[in-house]
Scaffold this motif. Structure first.
Motif, PDB file in Angstrom:
ATOM      1  N   ARG A 104      11.797 -21.044 -23.277  1.00  0.00           N
ATOM      2  CA  ARG A 104      13.194 -20.852 -22.922  1.00  0.00           C
ATOM      3  C   ARG A 104      14.144 -20.375 -23.797  1.00  0.00           C
ATOM      4  N   ARG A 105      13.776 -19.462 -24.676  1.00  0.00           N
ATOM      5  CA  ARG A 105      14.378 -18.996 -25.738  1.00  0.00           C
ATOM      6  C   ARG A 105      14.401 -17.435 -25.632  1.00  0.00           C
ATOM      7  N   TYR A 106      15.376 -16.947 -26.506  1.00  0.00           N
ATOM      8  CA  TYR A 106      15.597 -15.338 -26.446  1.00  0.00           C
ATOM      9  C   TYR A 106      15.407 -15.025 -28.002  1.00  0.00           C
ATOM     10  N   PHE A 116      20.136 -20.222 -25.775  1.00  0.00           N
ATOM     11  CA  PHE A 116      21.180 -19.808 -24.746  1.00  0.00           C
ATOM     12  C   PHE A 116      22.717 -19.737 -25.546  1.00  0.00           C
ATOM     13  N   CYS A 117      22.931 -20.737 -25.913  1.00  0.00           N
ATOM     14  CA  CYS A 117      24.240 -21.119 -26.403  1.00  0.00           C
ATOM     15  C   CYS A 117      24.258 -20.450 -27.699  1.00  0.00           C
ATOM     16  N   LEU A 177      25.268 -16.968 -26.814  1.00  0.00           N
ATOM     17  CA  LEU A 177      26.454 -16.743 -26.411  1.00  0.00           C
ATOM     18  C   LEU A 177      27.430 -16.701 -27.561  1.00  0.00           C
ATOM     19  N   ALA A 178      27.186 -17.426 -28.634  1.00  0.00           N
ATOM     20  CA  ALA A 178      27.913 -17.460 -29.801  1.00  0.00           C
ATOM     21  C   ALA A 178      27.741 -15.875 -30.428  1.00  0.00           C
ATOM     22  N   ARG A 217      27.309 -13.182 -29.092  1.00  0.00           N
ATOM     23  CA  ARG A 217      28.193 -12.476 -28.033  1.00  0.00           C
ATOM     24  C   ARG A 217      29.713 -12.534 -28.467  1.00  0.00           C
ATOM     25  N   GLN A 218      30.229 -13.913 -28.736  1.00  0.00           N
ATOM     26  CA  GLN A 218      31.537 -14.050 -29.071  1.00  0.00           C
ATOM     27  C   GLN A 218      31.733 -13.654 -30.258  1.00  0.00           C
ATOM     28  N   PHE A 252      23.715  -9.085 -21.260  1.00  0.00           N
ATOM     29  CA  PHE A 252      24.392 -10.306 -20.298  1.00  0.00           C
ATOM     30  C   PHE A 252      24.551  -9.846 -18.866  1.00  0.00           C
TER      31      PHE A 252
END
Ligand SMILES: [Fe+2]
Ligand SMILES: [Fe+2]
Lengths: 106, 170
Positions: A19-21, A34-35, A38-39, A41-42, A92
């Motif tokens: 369950r990782r990217y 996932f978090c 997201l980070a 991306r930010q 995304f």
């Protein structure tokens, strides 16, 4: 591992097992929760790319990106920053949590 | 391929970005009300100062509400930085007028997020924003009512004292 999206320099994979990217940065493969994705991306969106075209604001046109709670450090040039931005944007959308890029269903 | 992204996060990233911007805006509003409280203290408008302290606290609560909502949805909330706080006002009426303008900007911003949430079919965010829409209506009314007092009672020294005494902290 399934390929989500490949830009010119980078490829994002999703692994259902852990369950990782995973992002293939060329010189190394980096694992993201996932978090952390997201980070990323930010962080990449927070880059002021206009400064890259102003030699006073960003003299050499490089960006330092510190990822995954300081585990990895990358030095990206203007082209790489733009490419990573695009990769993130498309990914995304493909992951189904953004419609920044409208995707035609296949 | 499993839908891991959706399993981890229940709102859309574009609404998350806008909500993070809103966190900044609420935090800016809070700091701005503190500056107004300070001005009122310096000019001996005791009730108005109390009123703005209270507003500052409320705005911080709004900020926290959004902060927690993003986190509850599995997103990344960003702690805001605040700058450009104005401390200079020429009179009490200007303070309240600036406050009303600020509230109107917040209302507009909430509407913008709402329209994006609708477009993205992000019903969770849409539902979350309902509370803010109602809150903004009340906030705007509060300031509009106070500004009416200036029309009603005038703007000379003694009128201002009367107005200040009528400012109630909810
Ligand atoms: Fe607010
Ligand atoms: Fe408010």
């Amino acid at each position: 591992m399934t390929k989500v999206y490949a830009s010119k320099f980078y490829t994002l994979y999703q692994s259902d097992q852990d369950r990782r990217y995973y992002i293939d940065f060329g010189q190394k493969m980096v694992k993201f929760s996932f978090c952390q994705l997201l980070a990323l991306r930010q962080k990449i969106y927070a880059v002021s790319i206009e400064d890259h075209f102003d030699s006073d604001l960003n003299k050499h046109g490089f960006e330092i990106l510190i990822l995954c709670n300081k585990e990895h450090l990358f030095l990206l040039n203007t082209f790489e920053v733009l490419d990573l931005m695009e990769m993130v944007k498309y990914s995304f959308s493909l992951l189904g949590i953004s419609s920044e890029i409208p995707l035609t269903s296949s | 391929m499993k839908d891991i992204a959706r399993q981890r996060m229940s709102i859309k990233v574009s609404t998350m970005d806008l909500l993070n911007d809103q966190i900044k805006m609420e935090s800016h509003a809070s700091a701005s009300y503190l500056a107004m409280a300070s001005w009122c203290e310096q000019n001996a408008f005791v009730q108005s100062a109390e009123f703005f302290y209270h507003q500052a606290t409320e705005e911080r609560e709004h900020m926290m509400k959004i902060f927690k909502f993003i986190a509850d949805c599995g997103g990344n909330s960003l702690s805001p930085t605040v700058d450009n706080i104005n401390h200079d006002f020429s009179n009490l009426e200007e303070v309240f007028e600036t406050a009303l303008d600020q509230e109107i900007e917040v209302t507009k911003s909430i509407y913008k997020i709402l329209s994006v949430a609708k477009k993205e079919q992000d019903y969770l965010t849409e539902n979350f924003l309902q509370w803010f829409i109602k809150e903004q209506l009340e906030e705007e009314k509060t300031f509009r009512d106070i500004l009416d007092l200036f029309e009603l009672m005038g703007r000379d020294g003694i009128a201002l004292k009367f107005i200040d005494e009528r400012i109630k902290t909810a």
